[in-house]
Scaffold this motif. Sequence first.
Motif, PDB file in Angstrom:
ATOM      1  N   GLU A 139       2.323   1.730  -3.441  1.00  0.00           N
ATOM      2  CA  GLU A 139       1.301   2.262  -4.339  1.00  0.00           C
ATOM      3  C   GLU A 139       1.095   3.761  -4.110  1.00  0.00           C
ATOM      4  O   GLU A 139       1.110   4.544  -5.065  1.00  0.00           O
ATOM      5  N   LYS A 140       0.934   4.178  -2.867  1.00  0.00           N
ATOM      6  CA  LYS A 140       0.685   5.589  -2.553  1.00  0.00           C
ATOM      7  C   LYS A 140       1.866   6.472  -2.926  1.00  0.00           C
ATOM      8  O   LYS A 140       1.698   7.624  -3.315  1.00  0.00           O
ATOM      9  N   ALA A 141       3.083   5.932  -2.794  1.00  0.00           N
ATOM     10  CA  ALA A 141       4.291   6.712  -3.088  1.00  0.00           C
ATOM     11  C   ALA A 141       4.709   6.616  -4.553  1.00  0.00           C
ATOM     12  O   ALA A 141       5.723   7.204  -4.938  1.00  0.00           O
ATOM     13  N   ASN A 142       3.956   5.884  -5.345  1.00  0.00           N
ATOM     14  CA  ASN A 142       4.254   5.728  -6.775  1.00  0.00           C
ATOM     15  C   ASN A 142       5.680   5.226  -7.012  1.00  0.00           C
ATOM     16  O   ASN A 142       6.402   5.767  -7.854  1.00  0.00           O
ATOM     17  N   LYS A 182      -1.232  -7.250  -4.081  1.00  0.00           N
ATOM     18  CA  LYS A 182      -2.092  -6.857  -2.967  1.00  0.00           C
ATOM     19  C   LYS A 182      -3.252  -7.845  -2.802  1.00  0.00           C
ATOM     20  O   LYS A 182      -3.584  -8.231  -1.678  1.00  0.00           O
ATOM     21  N   LYS A 241       0.825  -1.207   0.000  1.00  0.00           N
ATOM     22  CA  LYS A 241       0.000   0.000   0.000  1.00  0.00           C
ATOM     23  C   LYS A 241       0.862   1.260   0.000  1.00  0.00           C
ATOM     24  O   LYS A 241       0.548   2.235  -0.693  1.00  0.00           O
ATOM     25  N   ILE A 242       1.952   1.238   0.750  1.00  0.00           N
ATOM     26  CA  ILE A 242       2.874   2.388   0.764  1.00  0.00           C
ATOM     27  C   ILE A 242       3.506   2.571  -0.609  1.00  0.00           C
ATOM     28  O   ILE A 242       3.598   3.690  -1.127  1.00  0.00           O
TER      29      ILE A 242
END
Length: 118
Positions: free
Chosen positions: A82-85, A97, A79-80
């Motif tokens: 993904e959020k941080a690209n 995931k 998830k990190i």
Amino acid sequence: MNKQQLENRLIDFVASIIRLTIKFEKNYAGNHLLGQITRSSTSPALNYGEAQSAESKKDFIHKMGVCLKELRETFVCLKIIEKANLTADLESLTKAKEEANQLISIFVSSIKTSKNNS
């Protein structure tokens, strides 16, 4: 799902994570999370092997709990990432995931069953 099928699924999951990390952005955060997710994603497969040789039901439940903790850590790492690209391979990230989530469910269920049978 039998023991060998679950072990193979864990190994396939690790391999998919390794292939995903190869595509990470080459920066401090990317390198840090590459190492972190490599450790956390390999741990369940290795600990599951140990659980198969557990010395007692309590030992088995403990080792399965370690697998669960590491799978949850891996899921949060994904998830990190993904959020941080940190990767452009969103298809592989999404599949990882989903698989992590399914494996978490399997381990939660297995631990509950083992505790109820003790």
